[in-house]
Design a protein around this motif. Structure first.
Motif, mmCIF file in Angstrom:
data_model
loop_
_atom_site.group_PDB
_atom_site.id
_atom_site.type_symbol
_atom_site.label_atom_id
_atom_site.label_comp_id
_atom_site.label_asym_id
_atom_site.label_seq_id
_atom_site.Cartn_x
_atom_site.Cartn_y
_atom_site.Cartn_z
ATOM 1 N N UNK A 1 -11.521 -0.241 -3.360
ATOM 2 C CA UNK A 1 -10.120 0.068 -3.607
ATOM 3 C C UNK A 1 -9.313 0.030 -2.320
ATOM 4 N N UNK A 2 -9.883 0.493 -1.233
ATOM 5 C CA UNK A 2 -9.154 0.597 0.031
ATOM 6 C C UNK A 2 -8.834 -0.759 0.650
ATOM 7 N N UNK A 3 -9.539 -1.811 0.261
ATOM 8 C CA UNK A 3 -9.247 -3.141 0.780
ATOM 9 C C UNK A 3 -8.702 -4.059 -0.311
ATOM 10 N N UNK A 4 -8.360 -3.489 -1.453
ATOM 11 C CA UNK A 4 -7.770 -4.258 -2.544
ATOM 12 C C UNK A 4 -6.348 -4.684 -2.164
ATOM 13 N N UNK A 5 -5.987 -5.959 -2.328
ATOM 14 C CA UNK A 5 -4.652 -6.417 -1.920
ATOM 15 C C UNK A 5 -3.510 -5.650 -2.585
ATOM 16 N N UNK A 6 -3.663 -5.277 -3.848
ATOM 17 C CA UNK A 6 -2.597 -4.524 -4.519
ATOM 18 C C UNK A 6 -2.414 -3.150 -3.894
ATOM 19 N N UNK A 7 -3.518 -2.499 -3.567
ATOM 20 C CA UNK A 7 -3.437 -1.178 -2.954
ATOM 21 C C UNK A 7 -2.867 -1.272 -1.546
ATOM 22 N N UNK A 8 -3.242 -2.307 -0.818
ATOM 23 C CA UNK A 8 -2.673 -2.505 0.516
ATOM 24 C C UNK A 8 -1.170 -2.754 0.436
ATOM 25 N N UNK A 9 -0.738 -3.530 -0.568
ATOM 26 C CA UNK A 9 0.699 -3.780 -0.745
ATOM 27 C C UNK A 9 1.421 -2.495 -1.137
ATOM 28 N N UNK A 10 0.797 -1.686 -1.981
ATOM 29 C CA UNK A 10 1.360 -0.386 -2.346
ATOM 30 C C UNK A 10 1.608 0.454 -1.104
ATOM 31 N N UNK A 11 0.644 0.503 -0.207
ATOM 32 C CA UNK A 11 0.793 1.285 1.013
ATOM 33 C C UNK A 11 1.933 0.759 1.885
ATOM 34 N N UNK A 12 2.069 -0.555 1.964
ATOM 35 C CA UNK A 12 3.166 -1.138 2.748
ATOM 36 C C UNK A 12 4.524 -0.725 2.188
ATOM 37 N N UNK A 13 4.661 -0.788 0.864
ATOM 38 C CA UNK A 13 5.930 -0.429 0.240
ATOM 39 C C UNK A 13 6.244 1.052 0.432
ATOM 40 N N UNK A 14 5.232 1.892 0.338
ATOM 41 C CA UNK A 14 5.451 3.325 0.553
ATOM 42 C C UNK A 14 5.890 3.573 1.991
ATOM 43 N N UNK A 15 5.217 2.903 2.936
ATOM 44 C CA UNK A 15 5.586 3.064 4.344
ATOM 45 C C UNK A 15 7.003 2.593 4.607
ATOM 46 N N UNK A 16 7.487 1.619 3.833
ATOM 47 C CA UNK A 16 8.856 1.121 3.968
ATOM 48 C C UNK A 16 9.881 1.988 3.253
ATOM 49 N N UNK A 17 9.404 3.040 2.569
ATOM 50 C CA UNK A 17 10.317 3.957 1.898
ATOM 51 C C UNK A 17 10.725 3.557 0.502
ATOM 52 N N UNK A 18 9.965 2.659 -0.128
ATOM 53 C CA UNK A 18 10.352 2.127 -1.436
ATOM 54 C C UNK A 18 10.507 3.207 -2.499
#
Length: 333
Positions: free
Chosen positions: A131-148
């Motif tokens: 799960x931690x290296x899943x592309x969808x989960x990684x994209x989720x983390x990027x969006x959260x970090x961007x304040x989405x």
């Protein structure tokens, strides 16, 4: 990667997940090559080798022989949970890098021991938390970090399956580390840790089967800064295995199989729902974790920044706390 040879893998154990992982390694031939197998039963090792094209010289009837194989760079440990510590420790002590199926071990003490061995010997170790290296989960983390979705205030996640009681099945058997928590609940717990970190409060309830392992479990994690995580896992009902991440400005919803999802829906205040979909991963989804191991080994790293060992230990500590509350103990503990 022209001129760089594939990383050479050995697989320890020959059950269903070992076959699945071996099949996925074939999909990344520039990065990985399956060269060896080890089993406690020579005949099982031979059958596995025949199926996956492994040479007889690398077909081992003991775990020790696999760990000693000079042509193996990294070992994938695919045993039941109860054998993870013994198998992984054997390989680490032999100087082999290890990718060990989740959960890393039965408990925090065993996990700390493996991490200590790996760090003392300067050998790579990673829990196979795909799960931690899943592309969808990684994209989720990027969006959260961007304040989405603003500040994350709650996480909801469930992983449940319908498995009729069978005293000999590994998921119902305490001798094999059975129960919903360690096999299924590790995903919701890890998901919550990924998003919220180590909880300040843990509450849990479970129904136990006749052999004393949990078959229906609910977990509430609390954080002094305000967020909560509501998690569940069960062996008694087939669910959609959904997850949601809820923030002050929106939310993200995984409609099913959140632990290896291929996308999610982003809901932002003032916007239409947006489907975020990543390209389908080849095979059964294990290529992402295999590639991460390869990347780390080629970089000379002894752990992955995406699946850090301290994070694995923190999840194990939470699961130990849950087991204390629900009254699940394994033989020898």
């Amino acid at each position: 990667m022209t001129g760089i040879r594939p990383v050479r893998w050995g697989v320890l154990a020959t059950g269903g997940i070992a076959h699945t992982f071996a099949e996925d390694l074939r999909l990344i031939p520039d990065d990985a090559e399956l060269v060896a197998v080890g089993s406690r039963r020579a005949e099982a090792a031979r059958r596995f080798a025949d199926r996956h094209g492994i040479a007889p010289v690398h077909t081992h009837g003991t775990w020790q022989d696999l760990a000693a194989d000079p042509d193996v760079d990294v070992v994938y440990v695919a045993t039941p949970h109860s054998a993870h510590h013994t198998a992984a420790a054997l390989c680490l002590e032999a100087g082999k890098a290890v990718l060990c199926e989740k959960p890393l071990t039965l408990n925090l003490g065993q996990a700390r021991d493996l991490v200590s061995i790996a760090r003392k010997r300067n050998v790579f170790l990673m829990e196979a938390m795909w799960t931690y290296v899943n592309p969808s989960v990684l994209r989720m983390q990027e969006l959260i970090a961007d304040g989405a979705i603003g500040e994350v205030r709650s996480v909801h996640a469930d992983f449940s399956i319908s498995l009729p009681f069978d005293a000999s099945h590994r998921l119902h058997d305490p001798r094999q580390g059975g129960g919903a928590l360690l096999d299924l609940g590790v995903y919701p717990v890890s998901f919550a840790h990924l998003l919220l970190g180590v909880p300040d409060a843990i509450s849990a309830w479970a129904h136990l089967n006749p052999q004393g392992v949990d078959d229906n479990t609910g977990i509430l994690l609390g954080y002094d800064s305000g967020p909560v995580a509501v998690l569940s896992c069960s062996l008694g009902t087939q669910t959609a295995q959904r997850a949601s991440v809820n923030g002050t400005l929106g939310r993200m919803e995984f409609a099913g199989d959140f632990f290896h999802a291929d996308g999610f829906v982003l809901h932002r205040q003032g916007h239409e729902p947006e489907e975020v979909r990543l390209p389908d991963s080849p095979g059964n989804g294990y290529t992402h974790e295999a590639r991460e191991v390869v990347r780390c080994l080629r970089a000379g790293a002894t752990e992955s920044p995406f699946v850090p060992l301290d994070g694995t230990l923190a999840v194990m500590a939470t699961m130990d706390a849950v087991r204390r509350q629900i009254g699940v103990r394994y033989p020898g503990e």
